[in-house]
Design an enzyme around this catalytic site. Structure first.
Site, PDB file in Angstrom:
ATOM      1  N   TRP A 191       0.843  -1.208   0.000  1.00 44.77           N
ATOM      2  CA  TRP A 191       0.000   0.000   0.000  1.00 44.77           C
ATOM      3  C   TRP A 191       0.873   1.251   0.000  1.00 44.77           C
ATOM      4  CZ3 TRP A 191      -0.614   3.856   3.847  1.00 44.77           C
ATOM      5  CH2 TRP A 191      -1.739   4.696   3.698  1.00 44.77           C
ATOM      6  N   HIS A 192       2.031   1.140   0.623  1.00 50.06           N
ATOM      7  CA  HIS A 192       2.952   2.283   0.668  1.00 50.06           C
ATOM      8  C   HIS A 192       3.666   2.473  -0.662  1.00 50.06           C
ATOM      9  CE1 HIS A 192       2.431   1.389   4.979  1.00 50.06           C
ATOM     10  NE2 HIS A 192       2.653   2.679   5.162  1.00 50.06           N
TER      11      HIS A 192
END
Lengths: 475, 376
Positions: free
Chosen positions: A391-392
């Site tokens: 997600w990062h």
């Protein structure tokens, strides 16, 4: 976000909170949030993209609202509210577009807005699409938007895809493609916006999304204090605050003020000062002594915490002034005694999101298929943390960071399972309990700190070198 | 909800007044106490980390772990000279000068100070020479004077003051930000040595009462914190300057321009701030060796008119002659090393040297330093 942005947000929140009429407060929040989407958007090298991306945020939000609104049989649409909200959103965007003709006001957008007729066309088409979605609320429609959001995230997070997209956009704009970079697509807050939208899409899929007005839905998605860095709230809780929120009281002023003061101190004093010492790609390749590497890594770990938690305090405090009680995001994570409780106290709203929409459904599905419990735990914990890592950013380092924590959580789970009885015996002695607690905190803290090496550095080779260097070894 | 007070205008007004009173009181106390000098002493340098081998200067702080502050207290507190014990068994030599002394494009050990230290020189009575680099980029004799004034607090045994014509024009004296931002440090020197510098000159940054408050000094306070925090990365990496892979070499071909500032031929002693040089020599109660520093001599276009980017020939020749005469008349220790370094050993400026060039300069200086040591 700059300090001046936060000061303006604070002033805006105080003004909005002081308005006695609840309905007026909501409309002001909506206008402020729409303006904030454009204001906070950083300038981008692709011409006009820094206007179109915030516009895309609003269009996507409106379309997802239209696609996820329950059928009229369940909850009749308040057409007047919808028209007013739509008018306010569209009107605000048009007014921002018109600042292209008024030089001093162009500070409200990252760069000079595009031609007004282009924006008008986009607004009209978007309104038409939204109407079409409202009239044809098929089950597949929310899923389609979900996939679209997922695809957007993948393109933005995968450096090669982002660079390709940047090249395409450069070419479409008649700009040279030579300098195209993944950083050209800096879309303010999209990770958080996408997850808020996905939360509504998934809740609609599961049949538990309440009916929400367009205005409330848009405020929820782009609520300006939480726009750049969360927390990720739940829409039904947020909407309740919008409905029930009272005018700003003295108690709320002080409570919010304390959070804001704490947030400002954490972000602009502690985090910004630690940034001067913190590990980064440049210094990682310049430093070889283990002591210095540890110092810089500790500085990075605390900087990350103060920066992120600081922003959360600011968002919560400013939200409180407007009667919105955003959820907590951090709870002294570095003082937790094991990795499980760490992940119950670090970026809590993100962890809860993944728990609700990935970990729990996958666990349930595997249990139904009678997969052995240790395998369920391995698969779900490791895959959840892997997804949180990705997600990062979709890079090897973020993936390894996710796996680091996934494997750590699994190992902790099995360890806890295997030693439960013995630990119960051991901790009957209060002194031993204290020793174990301290050891747990130190071990967990250092496990997390070492994991940050993958997070802080851009490539695996450098990360490995630093990890070895921390222990006096060389690659 | 029950028990909650609404925000009445009176409540807000009382709160605002109290906040304002506190704000004014705290800032007023700060302005009265002016504790910034004391804060400068709270430093990580020469304690938690080593002192820097040269005064802090940097145009790219995030890469160089260094930046420019104009607070003399803070600058000196970060320098290794501040950590040198007063009774150390060393012969303390301080170098004063411009960016060539500071060491543009040079690592600390490659600078003139570093090269002199590597020669392990000793005094006749066996004390080791320890050379401290107090050069600072920007060229101005008045800037040098301010730094010299501060340097004397660290009991040097010998001052080596490298200078060049570019530091001398009267119109140049206030061009350095160190000078502009320290009028209060310059004031007693102007009085003591009757220097023709007016503190009313608009170039000086004169702090108002507001500038002395916490809010007014927020940048200065931040600079103290930043310089200290950068000390860790500096100490960990040894980096205090960005070293570009490529740079433009000093100009070989020159403009056909005979002008030098607003000065006209012939150059007179009054055109140059020799009184500032004299003040420095008088101020120091130790030997001062004035050095006309080496410079690049072009062989390119218009080299018959100009020596290099900085100097038309007429001005520089007159300067050399004038300075030598002044030094002789006043009994100064003076050495003219303008041509001791080979032309190939200049980097991006007509006064910036390569490590080899600094080595040549060091070797040229040694006999003169030695002579002074024997004299004493």
């Amino acid at each position: 976000m700059q300090f001046t942005d936060i000061l303006i947000f604070m002033l805006g929140a105080l003004i909005i909170g002081a308005v006695s009429n609840r309905s007026a407060r909501r409309w002001l929040m909506l206008i402020a949030s729409v303006v904030a989407v454009y204001w906070l958007q950083p300038t981008l090298p692709i011409r006009r993209l820094d206007f179109w991306l915030p516009t895309a945020t609003l269009v996507l939000t409106v379309l997802v609202w239209a696609a996820t609104h329950p059928p009229d049989t369940d909850a009749p649409l308040d057409q007047r509210e919808t028209l007013v909200a739509g008018g306010i959103i569209g009107g605000t965007v048009l007014l921002l577009a018109l600042t292209r003709f008024v030089e001093p006001l162009s500070v409200l957008t990252a760069s000079r807005p595009p031609q007004t007729y282009q924006i008008g066309i986009v607004l009209v088409v978007s309104a038409g699409l939204a109407l079409a979605c409202l009239r044809n609320r098929q089950r597949w429609l929310p899923a389609g938007f979900g996939l679209l959001l997922f695809a957007v995230l993948v393109v933005l997070k995968l450096p090669a895809a982002a660079e390709a997209a940047s090249r395409v956009l450069h070419a479409l704009n008649g700009q040279p493609t030579a300098g195209a970079s993944p950083l050209d697509l800096g879309w303010l807050g999209i990770s958080y916006i996408a997850f808020r939208l996905l939360h509504t899409i998934l809740d609609r899929w599961y049949g538990r999304l309440p009916a929400l007005s367009l205005g409330d839905f848009v405020i929820y998605v782009i609520f300006f204090p939480a726009l750049p860095a969360g927390p990720i709230d739940r829409v039904e809780r947020f909407a309740k605050d919008l409905t029930d929120g009272e005018r700003l009281t003295a108690e709320q002023l002080f409570a919010g003020g304390k959070r804001v003061a704490l947030g400002l101190f954490m972000k602009f004093v502690l985090a910004d000062l630690l940034a001067l010492v913190a590990l980064d790609a440049a210094s990682a390749s310049q430093v070889h002594a283990a002591g210095w590497l540890w110092l810089m890594l500790y500085a990075y770990g605390f900087r990350l915490y103060f920066d992120f938690a600081g922003y959360s305090h600011l968002a919560i405090g400013i939200g409180q002034w407007m009667g919105i009680k955003l959820p907590e995001n951090f709870d002294k994570p570095y003082l937790k005694g094991n990795l499980t409780t760490f992940w119950n106290s670090w970026h809590m709203t993100l962890a809860m999101w993944f728990r609700s929409y990935f970990f729990n459904p996958v666990s349930r599905a595997l249990r139904v298929r009678k997969v052995p419990v240790p395998i369920i735990i391995t698969l779900t914990q490791v895959s959840t943390m892997l997804l949180i890592g990705l997600w990062h950013g979709i890079t090897w380092n973020y993936a390894i960071w996710g796996l680091w924590h996934g494997v750590g959580l699994f190992v902790h789970n099995r360890w806890q399972n295997a030693t439960r009885a013995r630990m119960r015996q051991w901790t009957e002695n209060p002194h031993r309990k204290v020793v174990l607690d301290i050891a747990g905190v130190l071990f967990t803290f250092h496990f997390v700190i070492l994991g940050w090496v993958w997070f802080a550095l851009p490539d695996t080779a450098l990360s490995v070198r630093v990890l070895l260097g921390l222990f006096g070894l060389s690659a | 909800m029950s028990g909650q007070r609404s925000t009445s205008p009176g409540f807000v007004l009382r709160l605002a007044i109290k906040a304002l009173v506190l704000f004014v009181a705290i800032n007023g106390l700060w302005a009265a106490a002016t504790p910034l000098s004391t804060l400068a002493g709270w430093t990580v340098y020469n304690g938690i980390v080593e002192g820097r081998p040269r005064l802090p200067f940097g145009e790219n702080p995030q890469e160089a772990y260094n930046f420019s502050t104009y607070q003399l207290d803070v600058m000196f507190a970060s320098h290794e000279i501040a950590g040198a014990p007063p009774d150390a068994d060393e012969y303390r030599v301080v170098l004063i000068g411009d960016s060539s002394v500071w060491g543009f494009l040079l690592h600390p050990e490659e600078t003139l100070a570093g090269q002199l230290n590597s020669l392990d020189l000793t005094t006749p009575d066996g004390r080791p020479l320890r050379v401290y680099n107090l050069g600072y980029p920007t060229i101005s004799l008045t800037k040098d004077l301010l730094i010299l004034d501060r340097a004397l607090e660290y009991d040097p045994d010998l001052i080596v003051w490298l200078t060049t014509l570019e530091a001398m024009p009267r119109s140049k004296q206030l061009s350095s930000p160190i000078v502009q931002n320290n009028p209060q440090a310059l004031a007693p020197l102007i009085d003591a040595y009757d220097l023709p510098i007016s503190l009313d000159n608009p170039a000086f940054v004169q702090p108002t009462i507001w500038d002395r408050t916490i809010v007014g000094q927020r940048r200065a306070i931040a600079d103290v914190l930043r310089l200290n925090l950068y000390g860790f990365k500096w100490a960990a990496t040894g980096i205090d300057q960005v070293y570009p892979d490529e740079y433009d070499l000093r100009a070989e071909d020159l403009e056909a321009d005979e002008s030098f500032y607003d000065l006209s031929q012939p150059l007179s002693a009054d055109d140059l701030a020799l009184d500032v040089l004299a003040a420095g020599v008088e101020m120091a109660d130790v030997a001062v060796l004035i050095v006309n520093e080496p410079m690049f001599v072009s062989m390119g276009e218009n080299s018959d008119i100009r020596y290099n980017f900085f100097y038309p020939r007429w001005a520089y020749d007159a300067y050399r002659e004038g300075l030598a005469a002044e030094a002789a008349e006043r009994g100064w220790h003076y050495v003219d090393l303008w041509d001791v370094v080979e032309n190939s050993e200049y980097t991006n400026s007509a006064i910036h040297l390569t490590p080899e060039g600094e080595g040549q300069l060091a070797q040229a200086l040694v006999p003169h330093i030695d002579a002074l040591l024997r004299e004493r």
